[in-house]
Design a protein around this motif. Structure first.
Motif, PDB file in Angstrom:
ATOM      1  N   ALA A   1       0.704  -0.874  -0.384  1.00 23.63           N
ATOM      2  CA  ALA A   1       0.264   0.484  -0.022  1.00 23.63           C
ATOM      3  C   ALA A   1       0.937   1.029   0.171  1.00 23.63           C
ATOM      4  CB  ALA A   1      -1.155   0.129   1.496  1.00 23.63           C
ATOM      5  N   PHE A   2       2.096   1.278   0.311  1.00 26.25           N
ATOM      6  CA  PHE A   2       3.207   2.476   0.885  1.00 26.25           C
ATOM      7  C   PHE A   2       2.985   2.414  -0.333  1.00 26.25           C
ATOM      8  CE2 PHE A   2       6.863   4.338   1.174  1.00 26.25           C
ATOM      9  CZ  PHE A   2       6.703   5.640   1.821  1.00 26.25           C
ATOM     10  N   PHE A   3       3.568   2.005  -1.103  1.00 26.64           N
ATOM     11  CA  PHE A   3       4.856   2.063  -2.453  1.00 26.64           C
ATOM     12  C   PHE A   3       3.676   1.807  -3.079  1.00 26.64           C
ATOM     13  CE2 PHE A   3       8.164  -0.167   0.016  1.00 26.64           C
ATOM     14  CZ  PHE A   3       9.175   0.092  -0.680  1.00 26.64           C
ATOM     15  N   ASP A   4       2.794   1.073  -3.767  1.00 26.19           N
ATOM     16  CA  ASP A   4       1.054   1.596  -4.566  1.00 26.19           C
ATOM     17  C   ASP A   4       1.234   3.048  -4.311  1.00 26.19           C
ATOM     18  OD1 ASP A   4       1.963  -1.138  -5.961  1.00 26.19           O
ATOM     19  OD2 ASP A   4      -0.331  -1.410  -4.440  1.00 26.19           O
ATOM     20  N   SER A   5       0.912   3.852  -3.188  1.00 24.52           N
ATOM     21  CA  SER A   5      -0.030   5.210  -3.314  1.00 24.52           C
ATOM     22  C   SER A   5       1.538   6.590  -3.049  1.00 24.52           C
ATOM     23  CB  SER A   5      -0.115   4.973  -1.981  1.00 24.52           C
ATOM     24  OG  SER A   5       0.328   5.138  -0.706  1.00 24.52           O
ATOM     25  N   ALA A   6       2.482   5.977  -3.038  1.00 28.86           N
ATOM     26  CA  ALA A   6       3.522   6.909  -3.043  1.00 28.86           C
ATOM     27  C   ALA A   6       3.669   7.733  -4.170  1.00 28.86           C
ATOM     28  CB  ALA A   6       5.120   6.456  -2.790  1.00 28.86           C
ATOM     29  N   PRO A   7       3.798   8.831  -4.963  1.00 26.83           N
ATOM     30  CA  PRO A   7       4.415   9.341  -6.217  1.00 26.83           C
ATOM     31  C   PRO A   7       5.939   8.992  -6.619  1.00 26.83           C
ATOM     32  CG  PRO A   7       5.259  10.531  -4.367  1.00 26.83           C
ATOM     33  CD  PRO A   7       4.417   9.534  -3.310  1.00 26.83           C
ATOM     34  N   PRO A   8       5.696   8.399  -7.763  1.00 29.10           N
ATOM     35  CA  PRO A   8       6.896   8.741  -8.373  1.00 29.10           C
ATOM     36  C   PRO A   8       8.417   9.112  -8.514  1.00 29.10           C
ATOM     37  CG  PRO A   8       4.928   8.955 -10.306  1.00 29.10           C
ATOM     38  CD  PRO A   8       4.474   9.182  -8.816  1.00 29.10           C
ATOM     39  N   LEU A   9       9.130   8.290  -8.153  1.00 28.77           N
ATOM     40  CA  LEU A   9      10.219   8.621  -7.753  1.00 28.77           C
ATOM     41  C   LEU A   9      10.573   9.444  -8.835  1.00 28.77           C
ATOM     42  CD1 LEU A   9      13.249   9.267  -5.635  1.00 28.77           C
ATOM     43  CD2 LEU A   9      13.846   7.053  -6.718  1.00 28.77           C
ATOM     44  N   GLN A  10      11.350  10.993  -8.604  1.00 28.42           N
ATOM     45  CA  GLN A  10      12.485  11.758  -9.527  1.00 28.42           C
ATOM     46  C   GLN A  10      13.812  11.118 -10.513  1.00 28.42           C
ATOM     47  OE1 GLN A  10      12.286  15.772  -9.350  1.00 28.42           O
ATOM     48  NE2 GLN A  10       9.690  15.642  -8.691  1.00 28.42           N
ATOM     49  N   ASN A  11      13.945  11.165 -11.316  1.00 27.41           N
ATOM     50  CA  ASN A  11      15.669  10.946 -11.895  1.00 27.41           C
ATOM     51  C   ASN A  11      15.823   9.219 -11.830  1.00 27.41           C
ATOM     52  OD1 ASN A  11      15.726  13.224 -12.686  1.00 27.41           O
ATOM     53  ND2 ASN A  11      16.222  13.801 -10.789  1.00 27.41           N
ATOM     54  N   ARG A  12      14.039   8.314 -11.566  1.00 25.96           N
ATOM     55  CA  ARG A  12      14.526   6.676 -10.846  1.00 25.96           C
ATOM     56  C   ARG A  12      15.765   6.769 -11.939  1.00 25.96           C
ATOM     57  NH1 ARG A  12      11.232   3.710  -8.483  1.00 25.96           N
ATOM     58  NH2 ARG A  12      11.465   0.786  -8.646  1.00 25.96           N
ATOM     59  N   ASN A  13      15.147   6.296 -13.102  1.00 26.33           N
ATOM     60  CA  ASN A  13      16.280   6.054 -14.463  1.00 26.33           C
ATOM     61  C   ASN A  13      17.484   6.380 -14.311  1.00 26.33           C
ATOM     62  OD1 ASN A  13      13.973   4.141 -15.375  1.00 26.33           O
ATOM     63  ND2 ASN A  13      13.514   5.686 -17.023  1.00 26.33           N
ATOM     64  N   ASP A  14      17.680   7.508 -13.815  1.00 26.21           N
ATOM     65  CA  ASP A  14      19.201   7.852 -13.489  1.00 26.21           C
ATOM     66  C   ASP A  14      19.617   7.619 -12.205  1.00 26.21           C
ATOM     67  OD1 ASP A  14      21.506   9.607 -14.505  1.00 26.21           O
ATOM     68  OD2 ASP A  14      20.461  10.902 -12.829  1.00 26.21           O
ATOM     69  N   ILE A  15      19.166   7.038 -11.634  1.00 24.06           N
ATOM     70  CA  ILE A  15      19.468   6.521  -9.666  1.00 24.06           C
ATOM     71  C   ILE A  15      20.044   5.110 -10.180  1.00 24.06           C
ATOM     72  CG2 ILE A  15      18.777   5.876  -7.421  1.00 24.06           C
ATOM     73  CD1 ILE A  15      16.970   8.478  -8.415  1.00 24.06           C
TER      74      ILE A  15
ATOM     75  N   GLN B   1      11.336   4.697  -1.071  1.00 22.79           N
ATOM     76  CA  GLN B   1      11.830   4.669  -2.551  1.00 22.79           C
ATOM     77  C   GLN B   1      13.504   3.582  -2.889  1.00 22.79           C
ATOM     78  OE1 GLN B   1       9.001   5.274  -5.538  1.00 22.79           O
ATOM     79  NE2 GLN B   1       8.223   6.809  -4.413  1.00 22.79           N
ATOM     80  N   MET B   2      14.309   4.629  -2.880  1.00 18.39           N
ATOM     81  CA  MET B   2      15.767   4.351  -3.680  1.00 18.39           C
ATOM     82  C   MET B   2      16.456   3.487  -2.522  1.00 18.39           C
ATOM     83  SD  MET B   2      16.549   8.818  -3.431  1.00 18.39           S
ATOM     84  CE  MET B   2      18.438   8.347  -3.653  1.00 18.39           C
ATOM     85  N   LEU B   3      15.537   3.380  -1.201  1.00 16.36           N
ATOM     86  CA  LEU B   3      16.413   2.074  -0.505  1.00 16.36           C
ATOM     87  C   LEU B   3      16.008   1.094  -1.147  1.00 16.36           C
ATOM     88  CD1 LEU B   3      18.018   1.565   2.426  1.00 16.36           C
ATOM     89  CD2 LEU B   3      15.588   1.413   3.425  1.00 16.36           C
ATOM     90  N   GLN B   4      14.873   0.646  -1.356  1.00 13.35           N
ATOM     91  CA  GLN B   4      14.285  -0.470  -1.785  1.00 13.35           C
ATOM     92  C   GLN B   4      15.247  -0.411  -3.407  1.00 13.35           C
ATOM     93  OE1 GLN B   4      10.958  -0.583  -3.688  1.00 13.35           O
ATOM     94  NE2 GLN B   4      10.427  -2.492  -3.291  1.00 13.35           N
ATOM     95  N   ILE B   5      15.450   0.552  -4.000  1.00  9.86           N
ATOM     96  CA  ILE B   5      15.603   0.439  -5.559  1.00  9.86           C
ATOM     97  C   ILE B   5      17.556  -0.126  -5.420  1.00  9.86           C
ATOM     98  CG2 ILE B   5      17.705   1.939  -7.145  1.00  9.86           C
ATOM     99  CD1 ILE B   5      14.379   3.358  -6.972  1.00  9.86           C
TER     100      ILE B   5
END
Length: 367
Positions: free
Chosen positions: A20-34, A212-216
């Motif tokens: 539920a947390f990740f489904d509702s979280a706003p998309p991470l900016q620069n995700r692909n770059d990270i 989100q970044m910790l998961q990535i």
């Protein structure tokens, strides 16, 4: 029919909360770059070294997360953390390694050229002191709060841009004499760490960005097994407003009462240990203001989240001493008060890197 197992129910509840947390979280900016930077960094440092083993990689989290109250955020709930612990620990991971490399190069050049090199004096004892950091060979992913304390800046004032520099003729500026050595050292050490591929800095602000970044980060760290370490020094929000429940615009100040419903953040430490990076060496932190409950709380976190170590620190003495709690140990770590510039992170990193070494050796024997 048998009643459902209590632990299974708890796991299912946690899994649903995480989803539920990740489904509702706003998309991470620069995700692909990270992801691209992260994969390159881990691949670079996972390549076999001279001993046939890739470097150890540690993810150091630092600073506090914010829990926004509006989607177009003006107001938020913040967690107290200067980021000093994470930044200084990151610095010590490098300073010992860089010192070893520097001294090793001097030893090598002295062996080749002998007396042809003037001023090539070195202290073999310094090399011995740093030897275990060469074995450790940590590369660091520094996941930090924007604007928080940074590695290699311990000797700089709180506002280094305005305090360290002074205007000269025309549009030129220069470093003030009082800070010239500190600024040069900070710049040289920082660029040495980054340019050598040993430091990757990734900033966050909100609880959504952080998790989100910790998961990535955890996904590629999982692939390097026990050589991965998580040094989780960030002060993570315990409560948040789900994104879908937030108002879009700034909350107006006309009302005398602000009624905000906060939801508990899922306990991601459990997920990190169980699913994201189950073989990594994991260290978490417990901060309390009451020393009477500190160790009990640390032991509780150790058992609840299956950590390999919990660093317990009391707010008023956190820069002087900490207690490292493990399943069978309780070790007090103190800074060397005979050295004015020593930090408690120096002996702390030495202890934890030694524990990580033992963990890796135990993992080899269990294969």
């Amino acid at each position: 029919m048998d009643a459902p197992n209590g632990s299974q129910d708890t796991e299912q509840t946690l899994d649903s909360q995480v989803k539920a947390f990740f489904d509702s979280a706003p998309p991470l900016q620069n995700r692909n770059d990270i992801i691209q930077k992260l994969n390159h960094f881990i691949q670079l440092n996972s390549l076999s070294s001279e001993n046939g083993i890739g470097k150890r990689i540690v993810c150091v989290t630092s600073g506090g997360t914010t829990a926004p109250l509006e989607q177009r955020c003006v107001r938020y709930v913040d967690n107290f953390s200067s980021g000093h612990r994470g930044a200084t620990s990151t610095e010590y991971l490098f300073l010992h390694l860089l010192l070893f490399l520097f001294l090793s190069m001097k030893l090598f050049l002295g062996y080749l050229f002998g007396d042809l090199l003037e001023g090539n004096e070195y202290n073999v004892a310094d090399c011995v002191e740093c030897r275990y950091f060469l074995k450790a060979g940590y590369a660091v992913i520094f996941l930090y709060r924007r604007g928080s304390f940074q590695p290699f800046c311990r000797s700089l004032p709180d506002d280094p841009l305005l305090d360290c520099f002074e205007a000269t003729e025309g549009l030129n500026i220069q470093v003030g004499e009082a800070y010239s050595k500190a600024v040069k050292t900070a710049i040289v050490d920082h660029h040495a760490a980054v340019n050598s591929g040993l430091l990757l800095k990734l900033p966050f602000s909100t609880i959504f960005e952080y998790l989100q970044m910790l998961q990535i980060i955890s996904k590629p760290m999982k692939d390097i097994g026990p050589r991965a370490m998580f040094f989780l020094a960030a002060a993570v929000s315990d409560f948040y407003v789900p994104w879908k429940d937030m108002v879009e615009h700034k909350i107006q100040s006309g009302s005398h009462i602000l009624d905000v419903k906060l939801v508990q953040v899922p306990k991601m430490l459990s997920v990190l240990r169980k699913d994201w990076a189950p073989v990594a060496f994991c260290i978490s932190f417990k901060l309390e203001t009451d020393s009477n409950i500190l160790i009990k709380k640390a032991r509780g976190a150790l058992e609840k989240y299956n950590m390999h170590a919990v660093v317990a620190n009391e707010l008023s003495t956190r820069k002087e001493q900490v207690v490292v709690v493990t399943i069978d140990d309780k070790i007090t770590v103190q800074r060397d008060k005979s050295k004015a510039d020593d930090d408690v992170e120096n002996p702390l990193i030495k202890l934890l890197s030694q524990r990580h070494s033992a963990y890796i050796e135990d993992s080899k024997r269990m294969r």
